[in-house]
Design a protein around this motif. Structure first.
Motif, PDB file in Angstrom:
ATOM      1  N   ARG A 156       0.919  -1.079   0.236  1.00  0.00           N
ATOM      2  CA  ARG A 156      -0.011  -0.012   0.076  1.00  0.00           C
ATOM      3  C   ARG A 156       0.817   1.337  -0.113  1.00  0.00           C
ATOM      4  O   ARG A 156       1.976   1.275   0.474  1.00  0.00           O
ATOM      5  CB  ARG A 156      -1.062   0.055   1.306  1.00  0.00           C
ATOM      6  CG  ARG A 156      -1.969  -0.939   1.221  1.00  0.00           C
ATOM      7  CD  ARG A 156      -2.948  -0.719   0.356  1.00  0.00           C
ATOM      8  NE  ARG A 156      -4.159  -1.631   0.277  1.00  0.00           N
ATOM      9  CZ  ARG A 156      -4.290  -2.695  -0.388  1.00  0.00           C
ATOM     10  NH1 ARG A 156      -2.979  -3.100  -1.308  1.00  0.00           N
ATOM     11  NH2 ARG A 156      -4.979  -3.611  -0.213  1.00  0.00           N
ATOM     12  N   VAL A 157       0.404   2.340  -0.688  1.00  0.00           N
ATOM     13  CA  VAL A 157       1.067   3.591  -0.924  1.00  0.00           C
ATOM     14  C   VAL A 157       0.498   4.422  -0.150  1.00  0.00           C
ATOM     15  O   VAL A 157      -0.796   4.765  -0.278  1.00  0.00           O
ATOM     16  CB  VAL A 157       1.531   3.928  -2.282  1.00  0.00           C
ATOM     17  CG1 VAL A 157       0.383   4.213  -3.199  1.00  0.00           C
ATOM     18  CG2 VAL A 157       2.780   4.962  -2.416  1.00  0.00           C
ATOM     19  N   ASP A 158       1.191   5.566   0.583  1.00  0.00           N
ATOM     20  CA  ASP A 158       0.410   6.748   0.963  1.00  0.00           C
ATOM     21  C   ASP A 158       0.499   7.718  -0.252  1.00  0.00           C
ATOM     22  O   ASP A 158       1.510   8.168  -0.743  1.00  0.00           O
ATOM     23  CB  ASP A 158       1.535   7.450   2.107  1.00  0.00           C
ATOM     24  CG  ASP A 158       0.827   8.606   2.713  1.00  0.00           C
ATOM     25  OD1 ASP A 158       0.987   9.009   3.987  1.00  0.00           O
ATOM     26  OD2 ASP A 158      -0.028   9.270   1.974  1.00  0.00           O
ATOM     27  N   PRO A 159      -0.623   8.325  -0.567  1.00  0.00           N
ATOM     28  CA  PRO A 159      -0.780   8.890  -1.964  1.00  0.00           C
ATOM     29  C   PRO A 159       0.320  10.322  -1.961  1.00  0.00           C
ATOM     30  O   PRO A 159       0.444  10.716  -2.663  1.00  0.00           O
ATOM     31  CB  PRO A 159      -2.375   9.379  -2.030  1.00  0.00           C
ATOM     32  CG  PRO A 159      -2.898   8.079  -1.312  1.00  0.00           C
ATOM     33  CD  PRO A 159      -2.109   8.049  -0.209  1.00  0.00           C
ATOM     34  N   LYS A 160       0.158  10.886  -0.619  1.00  0.00           N
ATOM     35  CA  LYS A 160       0.907  12.111  -0.595  1.00  0.00           C
ATOM     36  C   LYS A 160       2.353  11.750  -0.195  1.00  0.00           C
ATOM     37  O   LYS A 160       3.075  12.494  -1.167  1.00  0.00           O
ATOM     38  CB  LYS A 160       0.278  13.076   0.811  1.00  0.00           C
ATOM     39  CG  LYS A 160      -1.182  13.358   0.586  1.00  0.00           C
ATOM     40  CD  LYS A 160      -1.545  14.009   1.560  1.00  0.00           C
ATOM     41  CE  LYS A 160      -3.104  14.647   1.352  1.00  0.00           C
ATOM     42  NZ  LYS A 160      -3.458  15.430   2.522  1.00  0.00           N
ATOM     43  N   SER A 161       2.825  10.980   0.960  1.00  0.00           N
ATOM     44  CA  SER A 161       4.239  10.973   1.018  1.00  0.00           C
ATOM     45  C   SER A 161       4.703  10.008  -0.062  1.00  0.00           C
ATOM     46  O   SER A 161       6.222   9.810  -0.033  1.00  0.00           O
ATOM     47  CB  SER A 161       4.426  10.406   2.286  1.00  0.00           C
ATOM     48  OG  SER A 161       3.871   9.086   2.528  1.00  0.00           O
ATOM     49  N   GLY A 162       4.085   8.945  -0.847  1.00  0.00           N
ATOM     50  CA  GLY A 162       4.774   8.049  -1.474  1.00  0.00           C
ATOM     51  C   GLY A 162       5.276   7.158  -0.591  1.00  0.00           C
ATOM     52  O   GLY A 162       6.179   6.202  -1.350  1.00  0.00           O
TER      53      GLY A 162
END
Length: 839
Positions: free
Chosen positions: A85-91
């Protein structure tokens, strides 16, 4: 309306299309930081299969040319497991599924970056029709359209703009496209040359978002905590997701997709996760809850969805100290009864102890240790997490001695290790020891020295010996016995250890003054030890001095003494030490002196010639009668007297030279004369034999045939043996030397220390000087008792020595033999002749 002047370079085109011309917008892009970088575009990234779920493994990194905020996304092939899973903001990419290289050694994942625009799926449809007018006639006025390289295509004749086949617009990638269209005429003559004219215009294509992107969670990874003090219904964590289609986003609905175990709930609208039960009912420390975010259509239908994992950890508070438990619950005192000296390493199985700390994790980690006398016991384990069975082992068997400690008290201490509170608990460990027969009786001394007067009656006490056995009961009762070559005259009381003489015993220091034997102390099981007893029979002054004869005749040469001797048969000093004194002398009492120690009688120092004797006596008879007393130094003192008749003469040089003089000097001791002559002759014979042997060996050696070689001998200084010969024929230097006889050398007397003085003497005062250590017994120690399996072998201490009796002086026979009488008669005859010749 298209208008514009014609010039030689082409056609000028001016277009007004309010819905076509827009501001330029370039797509964002990833940084390529290399295949082994931890941030960038995830190219050729490697990951260990033992990486824990929830670990942040990578960080996507990119930018937008216009400086817009970018968001990141990951996707997998349909039907494949979603590992990340990826954090959309921090990457930041987080591992959400456990890896297993044996099942799958590579993972294909697609990553995306967007500046907030959506994608489109329209392909091949007309987007716009471009129109251009050329005022020239003929082929010069015909217009064809061309595009620079892009996602679009244009009909060259009609100017209709379309999306290329196989291409697709993506609002999430690029929201705006800028297309350059070139309009070109058919060409014609101008100034005699064929010339083609063209013009260009830029089209702005805006992409409209479509519902083709699932929701994504913001701010992952998610971690929540539950505390022991939390209450039912407490909010734990709130998740946030948004529709990937940002142009026309749909509302989001949240739900659990597993891992909550029915103890957590979630608000489907806000995404708030809350607790459904009391924290005491939570049986796990970590919960991995899978949360689904679904799009909701205007009609209320669930559309596309996305997943994330929320890790909720149950946080333990350190509110419980360690506690000790027995068989029936909490207990703070444990008792055990065992025999002394258990084997080292043995487990004290009678102690059933459990320790527990109800907290979790580091709050339940503590140390165990024993506090008490010495290091007799030790505890295992020494470090405990939550709960353990406590085992106590014997570490020093010898120290667990009933005679030193009938019971042992220890403190069992449990102390937390890594907590700020450092909670602790204690329990008392009491060990009662039972006695065993592990000791042999031990005497208070290694040897005992006693003295008893020789006149002590039978049954007299000699000395009391003491041995102690620290064991209890019958094992500590001691029985005494004696044995040995010197024990015949003695008995011992078995219970008290008092040694006394046999009822019929008669002690005599003159017959035997030293006794030694062994005393044995034995317990009920036959364990024993030994000591030596040295008994000295004290001499009493029960013998007076005695001369060999009561009437003695001596011949005295002026300048030389005569000696008398008395013997005292007592065994010890001072009873056998004699002092001499002249009690009376006739005809004159003031002519002689006597040495009180040696008994030598000599003339007064002023009497140096016969003339002085004549002046004193006024008679022709030069014979004196002396009454000499010999008195011992005992208490009470005894004495005896003897009459000594002394004839006085002058020394004369006999014919025969030195030999005659020597014989004359020793005429009162013919045996000494004979022994000296025989010794001198023997010495001369030995010298002759030695010289003859040396000469023979030298001649024998000189007759050998030696090899022809040169032998170098190291020079050694000649050793000189100085021999001292006493020439019996040498003229004496003085008159005293002629008649001085050497006394018999006295042997030293062995005296023992009176450690246990027996007070059986009555009315007798003894003065004892400091004594050396006692001698040892000549007899061997007794045989060891029979060996019984399981019993210990005991070492028997013994003291060996030898009692040396005092040598007695030999009685000196002062009788004159025939030669002595002849010499005395000759001297008397010459004295008579001299007296007659004198006026």
């Amino acid at each position: 309306m298209i208008s514009g002047p014609q010039d030689g370079r082409g056609l000028g085109v001016s277009l007004k299309m309010s819905h076509w011309i827009t501001q330029a917008d370039f797509a964002p892009y990833f940084y390529d930081n290399g295949p082994y970088s931890n941030n960038g575009n995830l190219a050729l990234f490697s990951l260990s299969e033992d990486t824990q779920v929830g670990t942040q493994i990578y960080c996507l990194n990119g930018t937008d040319p216009e400086g817009q905020e970018v968001r990141y996304g990951v996707s997998f092939d349909p039907g494949s497991k979603e590992y990340f899973r990826v954090d959309p903001k921090s990457g930041v990419i987080t591992l959400v599924e456990k890896l297993d290289r044996e099942k799958q050694d590579s993972i294909d994942v697609s990553i995306s970056i967007t500046d907030g625009r959506s994608k489109t799926t329209e392909s091949g449809s007309s987007i716009y029709k471009v129109e251009a007018v050329d005022r020239d006639a003929g082929s010069g006025g015909s217009v064809t359209f061309f595009l620079q390289v892009s996602l679009f295509t244009i009909d060259r004749h009609s100017g209709v703009l379309r999306i290329k086949s196989g291409e697709m617009l993506d609002y999430e990638k690029t929201k705006t496209h800028f297309v350059t269209v070139i309009a070109k005429d058919g060409g014609g003559d101008y100034n005699g040359k064929e010339q083609f004219m063209s013009s260009s215009a830029t089209l702005t294509v805006n992409v409209i978002d479509a519902q083709d992107t699932p929701p994504s969670f913001i701010g992952t990874p998610y971690f929540g905590y539950v505390y022991e003090i939390s209450e039912e219904g407490s909010e734990i964590f709130t998740v946030v997701a948004e529709d990937g289609d940002v142009g026309k986003p749909n509302p989001i609905q949240y739900s659990f997709d597993g891992g909550d175990d029915g103890v957590f709930g979630i608000n489907k609208t806000s995404g708030c996760i809350f607790l459904l039960t009391n924290p005491i009912n939570l049986r796990r420390e970590i919960f991995n809850i899978k949360v689904r975010a679904s799009e909701v259509s205007p009609e209320g239908k669930l559309l596309d969805y996305g997943y994330t994992t929320v890790v909720i950890r149950v946080v333990d508070l350190n509110n419980n100290p360690p506690t000790f438990y027995g068989e029936n619950g909490p207990q703070n005192m444990f008792e055990l009864t065992i025999y002394e000296h258990p084997p080292e390493g043995e487990i004290l199985r009678g102690l059933k102890i459990t320790v527990n700390d109800s907290d979790q994790g580091s709050n339940a980690k503590f140390n165990l240790r024993l506090i008490g006398p010495g290091r007799m016991l030790r505890v295992v384990p020494q470090t405990v997490l939550n709960e353990a069975q406590v085992t106590i082992l014997v570490d020093d068997s010898a120290a667990m001695d009933y005679e030193k400690h009938q019971f042992l008290t220890y403190k069992l201490l449990a102390v937390e290790i890594d907590t700020p509170e450092r909670f602790s608990a204690t329990a008392d460990i009491i060990i009662h020891l039972l006695d065993t027969n592990d000791n042999a009786p031990k005497f208070s001394l290694e040897y005992y020295i006693a003295r008893i007067p020789e006149n002590s009656p039978g049954g007299s006490n000699v000395v009391s010996v003491t041995a102690a056995d620290p064991d209890s009961g019958s094992w500590g009762e001691v029985k005494y016995s004696i044995y040995g070559s010197g024990a015949d005259l003695f008995l011992i009381q078995p219970a008290s250890g008092i040694i006394y003489t046999q009822p019929w015993a008669s002690l005599d220091a003159e017959v035997r003054s030293k006794y030694n034997f062994y005393v044995k102390a034995e317990d009920a099981e036959g364990k024993y030890s030994l000591a030596e007893v040295f008994v000295t029979v004290l001499d009493l002054n029960d013998h007076p001095p005695a001369f060999n004869q009561n009437f003695l005749e001596k011949t005295m040469v002026i300048g030389a003494p005569v000696k008398i001797e008395a013997i005292d048969d007592d065994a010890e000093v001072p009873n056998n030490v004699i002092e001499y004194a002249i009690m009376n002398a006739e005809p004159d009492n003031n002519i002689f002196d006597i040495n009180s120690d040696t008994g030598e009688i000599k003339l007064k120092s002023y009497i140096k010639s016969m003339a002085i004797i004549q002046n004193i006596t006024k008679k022709r008879d030069y014979t004196w009668s002396l009454v000499v007393q010999a008195r011992d130094r005992g208490q009470p003192s005894f004495s005896t007297t003897a009459v000594v008749k002394i004839g006085i003469t002058e020394a004369t040089q006999l014919k025969g030279g030195p030999l005659g003089s020597f014989i004359m000097q020793n005429r009162n001791n013919p045996l000494q004369v004979l022994g000296t002559i025989v010794g001198f002759i023997s010495l001369m014979v030995m010298v002759t034999v030695i010289i003859s042997t040396a000469t023979f060996m030298r001649n024998k050696k000189s007759n050998r045939i030696l090899p022809n070689r040169r032998i170098r001998r190291r020079h050694q200084p000649q050793r000189q043996h100085l021999w001292s010969f006493k020439n019996p024929f040498r003229t004496p230097d003085s008159t005293r030397e002629r008649f001085t006889a050497s006394d018999e050398e006295q042997a030293p007397e062995t005296i023992g220390e009176n450690v246990n003085y027996n007070n059986n003497l009555s009315n007798v005062v003894r003065h004892w000087s400091p004594l050396p250590p006692p001698p040892s017994a000549p007899s061997l120690p007794p045989p060891l008792p029979a060996y019984f399996p399981g019993e210990r072998q005991w070492v028997i201490p013994t003291v060996s020595a030898t009692v040396v009796p005092k040598p007695r002086k030999k009685m000196v026979n002062d009788r004159q033999d025939t030669v002595n009488r002849a010499l005395v008669s000759e001297l008397k005859m010459r004295l008579e002749q001299k007296r007659m010749m004198s006026p």
